[in-house]
Design a protein around this motif. Structure first.
Motif, mmCIF file in Angstrom:
data_model
loop_
_atom_site.group_PDB
_atom_site.id
_atom_site.type_symbol
_atom_site.label_atom_id
_atom_site.label_comp_id
_atom_site.label_asym_id
_atom_site.label_seq_id
_atom_site.Cartn_x
_atom_site.Cartn_y
_atom_site.Cartn_z
ATOM 1 N N ASN A 90 9.966 -4.769 43.054
ATOM 2 C CA ASN A 90 11.614 -5.166 43.043
ATOM 3 C C ASN A 90 12.163 -4.106 44.161
ATOM 4 O O ASN A 90 12.063 -2.988 44.140
ATOM 5 N N GLU A 91 12.654 -4.963 45.118
ATOM 6 C CA GLU A 91 13.590 -4.048 46.399
ATOM 7 C C GLU A 91 14.376 -3.150 45.781
ATOM 8 O O GLU A 91 14.803 -2.265 46.645
ATOM 9 N N LYS A 92 15.032 -3.359 44.824
ATOM 10 C CA LYS A 92 15.791 -2.549 44.383
ATOM 11 C C LYS A 92 15.576 -0.985 44.058
ATOM 12 O O LYS A 92 16.088 -0.021 44.451
ATOM 13 N N TYR A 93 14.135 -0.922 43.443
ATOM 14 C CA TYR A 93 13.706 0.279 43.358
ATOM 15 C C TYR A 93 13.605 1.069 44.689
ATOM 16 O O TYR A 93 13.428 2.226 44.707
ATOM 17 N N LEU A 94 12.986 0.161 45.777
ATOM 18 C CA LEU A 94 12.728 0.870 47.006
ATOM 19 C C LEU A 94 13.972 1.467 47.619
ATOM 20 O O LEU A 94 14.145 2.501 48.034
ATOM 21 N N ASN A 95 15.196 0.717 47.381
ATOM 22 C CA ASN A 95 16.367 1.127 47.919
ATOM 23 C C ASN A 95 16.879 2.223 47.239
ATOM 24 O O ASN A 95 17.660 3.131 47.875
ATOM 25 N N PHE A 96 16.677 2.164 46.084
ATOM 26 C CA PHE A 96 17.226 3.460 45.162
ATOM 27 C C PHE A 96 16.495 4.708 45.471
ATOM 28 O O PHE A 96 17.005 6.023 45.732
ATOM 29 N N ALA A 97 15.108 4.630 45.610
ATOM 30 C CA ALA A 97 14.300 5.526 46.213
ATOM 31 C C ALA A 97 14.518 6.366 47.703
ATOM 32 O O ALA A 97 14.864 7.593 47.739
ATOM 33 N N LYS A 98 14.975 5.388 48.458
ATOM 34 C CA LYS A 98 15.554 5.834 49.863
ATOM 35 C C LYS A 98 16.847 6.621 49.649
ATOM 36 O O LYS A 98 17.052 7.564 50.185
ATOM 37 N N ALA A 99 17.702 5.939 48.847
ATOM 38 C CA ALA A 99 19.145 6.517 48.638
ATOM 39 C C ALA A 99 18.878 7.893 48.148
ATOM 40 O O ALA A 99 19.337 8.829 48.756
ATOM 41 N N SER A 100 17.996 8.258 47.153
ATOM 42 C CA SER A 100 17.782 9.486 46.599
ATOM 43 C C SER A 100 17.181 10.506 47.656
ATOM 44 O O SER A 100 17.564 11.730 47.752
ATOM 45 N N CYS A 101 16.141 10.076 48.529
ATOM 46 C CA CYS A 101 15.723 11.062 49.335
ATOM 47 C C CYS A 101 16.628 11.173 50.626
ATOM 48 O O CYS A 101 16.455 12.185 51.174
ATOM 49 N N ASP A 102 17.339 10.090 50.838
ATOM 50 C CA ASP A 102 18.375 10.376 51.971
ATOM 51 C C ASP A 102 19.385 11.569 51.744
ATOM 52 O O ASP A 102 19.780 12.362 52.210
ATOM 53 N N TRP A 103 19.586 11.399 50.269
ATOM 54 C CA TRP A 103 20.418 12.541 49.782
ATOM 55 C C TRP A 103 19.965 13.999 49.829
ATOM 56 O O TRP A 103 20.494 14.925 49.929
ATOM 57 N N LEU A 104 18.729 13.902 49.480
ATOM 58 C CA LEU A 104 17.856 15.123 49.400
ATOM 59 C C LEU A 104 17.907 15.701 50.949
ATOM 60 O O LEU A 104 17.946 17.214 51.180
ATOM 61 N N ILE A 105 17.597 14.848 51.803
ATOM 62 C CA ILE A 105 17.517 15.382 53.313
ATOM 63 C C ILE A 105 18.879 16.027 53.753
ATOM 64 O O ILE A 105 18.767 16.999 54.462
ATOM 65 N N ASP A 106 19.843 15.217 53.365
ATOM 66 C CA ASP A 106 21.374 15.791 53.553
ATOM 67 C C ASP A 106 21.608 17.002 53.063
ATOM 68 O O ASP A 106 21.882 17.933 53.922
ATOM 69 N N LEU A 107 21.076 17.341 52.058
ATOM 70 C CA LEU A 107 21.167 18.811 51.412
ATOM 71 C C LEU A 107 20.380 19.726 52.042
ATOM 72 O O LEU A 107 20.584 21.041 52.418
ATOM 73 N N TYR A 108 19.002 19.354 52.289
ATOM 74 C CA TYR A 108 18.446 20.085 53.355
ATOM 75 C C TYR A 108 19.020 20.388 54.485
ATOM 76 O O TYR A 108 18.933 21.978 54.854
ATOM 77 N N GLU A 109 19.402 19.782 55.056
ATOM 78 C CA GLU A 109 19.892 20.032 56.588
ATOM 79 C C GLU A 109 21.320 20.754 56.497
ATOM 80 O O GLU A 109 21.420 21.586 57.143
ATOM 81 N N LYS A 110 21.995 20.278 55.332
ATOM 82 C CA LYS A 110 23.278 21.249 55.150
ATOM 83 C C LYS A 110 23.243 22.491 54.830
ATOM 84 O O LYS A 110 23.736 23.593 55.379
ATOM 85 N N PHE A 111 22.138 22.867 53.823
ATOM 86 C CA PHE A 111 21.981 24.202 53.309
ATOM 87 C C PHE A 111 20.532 24.884 53.615
ATOM 88 O O PHE A 111 20.643 26.104 53.415
ATOM 89 N N GLY A 112 19.730 24.290 54.484
ATOM 90 C CA GLY A 112 18.633 24.895 54.788
ATOM 91 C C GLY A 112 17.600 24.972 53.801
ATOM 92 O O GLY A 112 16.549 25.639 54.041
ATOM 93 N N GLY A 113 17.753 24.262 52.649
ATOM 94 C CA GLY A 113 16.536 24.096 51.523
ATOM 95 C C GLY A 113 17.446 23.317 50.620
ATOM 96 O O GLY A 113 18.428 22.862 50.331
ATOM 97 N N ILE A 114 16.177 23.203 49.452
ATOM 98 C CA ILE A 114 16.735 22.103 48.431
ATOM 99 C C ILE A 114 17.505 23.152 47.309
ATOM 100 O O ILE A 114 16.801 23.883 46.595
ATOM 101 N N ILE A 115 18.892 23.165 47.374
ATOM 102 C CA ILE A 115 19.465 24.051 46.435
ATOM 103 C C ILE A 115 19.384 23.432 44.858
ATOM 104 O O ILE A 115 18.917 22.412 44.687
ATOM 105 N N GLN A 116 19.752 24.398 44.076
ATOM 106 C CA GLN A 116 19.653 23.986 42.700
ATOM 107 C C GLN A 116 20.442 22.977 42.195
ATOM 108 O O GLN A 116 19.785 22.103 41.529
ATOM 109 N N GLY A 117 21.624 22.867 42.776
ATOM 110 C CA GLY A 117 22.476 21.795 42.096
ATOM 111 C C GLY A 117 23.900 21.826 42.615
ATOM 112 O O GLY A 117 24.432 22.551 43.277
#
Length: 390
Positions: free
Chosen positions: A77-104
């Motif tokens: 189901n493409e919905k699952y792929l789109n949700f996975a990509k959205a989650s990973c894009d959010w993680l990438i944005d956090l990494y770029e903003k803070f220089g690491g995967i912050i706690q929360g």
């Protein structure tokens, strides 16, 4: 009569799987509105008492991406792929903003500026899982960055891991009063994204690091099979013990080193000996804390199923007993924010065992996979499913 009982049980479990999936997709635990700046982020739990979602949790967002791959591999189901990509894009944005995967990030938008090695590894796996189903090299690139940070900054010569970096001071820290701010058996799970990266890139550095981390099990496993939370401490935490085993089963799958498999079998046997009459197991041993939690039970069910498939055995009565206890912690409620998710635990009070009214995101993700494997035991195989273990 037995056949009828089994058929009835299957139908109940099938319904349980579907409502768990629905909760993960539609409850609000996943930030699904594209206009939201935190689109793709996942909350740690829903607080039923206060009727609100708790903080956005990057580690759990990594688990969510892996969960979406699991669902996508089975349903396409493409919905699952789109949700996975959205989650990973959010993680990438956090990494770029803070220089690491912050706690929360709290509901008020306040960031917790600690970077945990464990969380970073789970997010790396989420990125790798998203890469596998999307073929977008961006996700592979950032997974490599996270894994390189682990190898360069956290891995010690004995295979232990520095637990947490404070971004305010730019220093790694250890806090003896907080179990997850110390190097422990849970860090053996860091082998998973390293081994996954090795299988994608044939990078021997990742393989060798993973084996070094996996071999650190000798510092934690006792002669009875139990695995200590920390070295030189008698406390056993079921959840972190199973994290270690998840790392070891992956290590066995890639290396076929029987030592890793034997450690798993010995530890699972210890767990089986701790099962109480209702199918529960205490979360803590040799500790002042007392609770019975859903997420380690789901973890143990998954491991027992994988071992059974590996050894070509049938689903045993112990696994069925664990599954029945797990279902006592599934929420049933007309509120879509609650229905189908899994409560975190029963806590012990002076009045007895009381359900904690937090509908927990990672408990629900682990349980989703446990439910699916349980229901489809005859159709699944070890080699495929161990790759999907998150």
């Amino acid at each position: 009569m037995l056949f009828k009982e089994q058929k009835k049980c299957y139908l109940v479990l099938s319904s349980s799987f579907e409502i768990t999936k629905n909760w993960l997709l539609n409850s609000g635990i996943f930030t699904s509105e594209p206009s939201n700046p935190n689109f793709g982020g996942v909350h740690s739990f829903y607080d039923e008492k206060n009727k609100k979602f708790a903080f956005l949790y990057p580690e759990i967002t990594g688990y969510y991406a892996s969960t979406m791959r699991f669902l996508y591999e089975n349903e396409k189901n493409e919905k699952y792929l789109n949700f996975a990509k959205a989650s990973c894009d959010w993680l990438i944005d956090l990494y770029e903003k803070f220089g690491g995967i912050i706690q929360g990030i709290s509901p008020e938008g306040i960031t917790k500026k600690y970077v945990y090695s464990f969380d970073t590894a789970i997010c790396s796996k989420g990125l790798l899982d998203c890469y596998i189903i999307s073929k977008d090299n961006k996700f592979l690139e950032y997974a490599q960055k996270l894994n390189n940070w682990i190898l360069t900054n956290t891995l010690e010569n004995d295979g232990s891991i520095k637990p947490v970096k404070n971004l305010e001071t730019n220093q790694f820290e250890i806090d003896d009063k907080v179990w997850y701010k110390k190097s422990g058996c849970l860090h053996i799970k860091l082998t998973i994204p390293l081994l996954q990266l090795y299988k994608i890139t044939n990078d021997e550095t990742s393989l060798n690091a993973a084996k070094k981390i996996a071999n650190s099990i000798i510092n934690f496993q006792q002669s009875d099979g139990s695995i200590l939370l920390h070295q030189n401490n008698k406390v056993v935490n079921l959840h972190t013990m199973l994290y270690a085993l998840e790392g070891l089963i992956h290590a066995y799958n890639v290396t076929r080193d029987e030592n890793y498999l034997n450690c798993c079998k010995k530890a699972v046997n210890w767990c089986e000996n701790q099962i109480q009459s209702d199918g529960s197991i205490d979360l803590w041993f040799n500790s002042r804390y007392h609770s019975k939690s859903s997420y380690p039970i789901a973890q143990l069910i998954r491991l027992k199923i994988l071992l059974a498939k590996l050894e070509q055995k049938n689903l045993d009565q112990i696994t069925k007993k664990l599954q029945l206890f797990l279902l006592t912690l599934q929420a049933q409620n007309t509120d879509k924010s609650i229905n189908g998710g899994f409560y975190e635990e029963f806590g012990k009070t002076i009045f007895g065992w009381k359900k904690n009214l937090k509908v927990n995101s990672w408990a629900s993700m682990f349980s989703l996979q446990a439910l699916f494997w349980f229901e489809n035991f005859s159709e699944i195989n070890f080699e495929k499913e161990v790759e999907l273990l998150y």
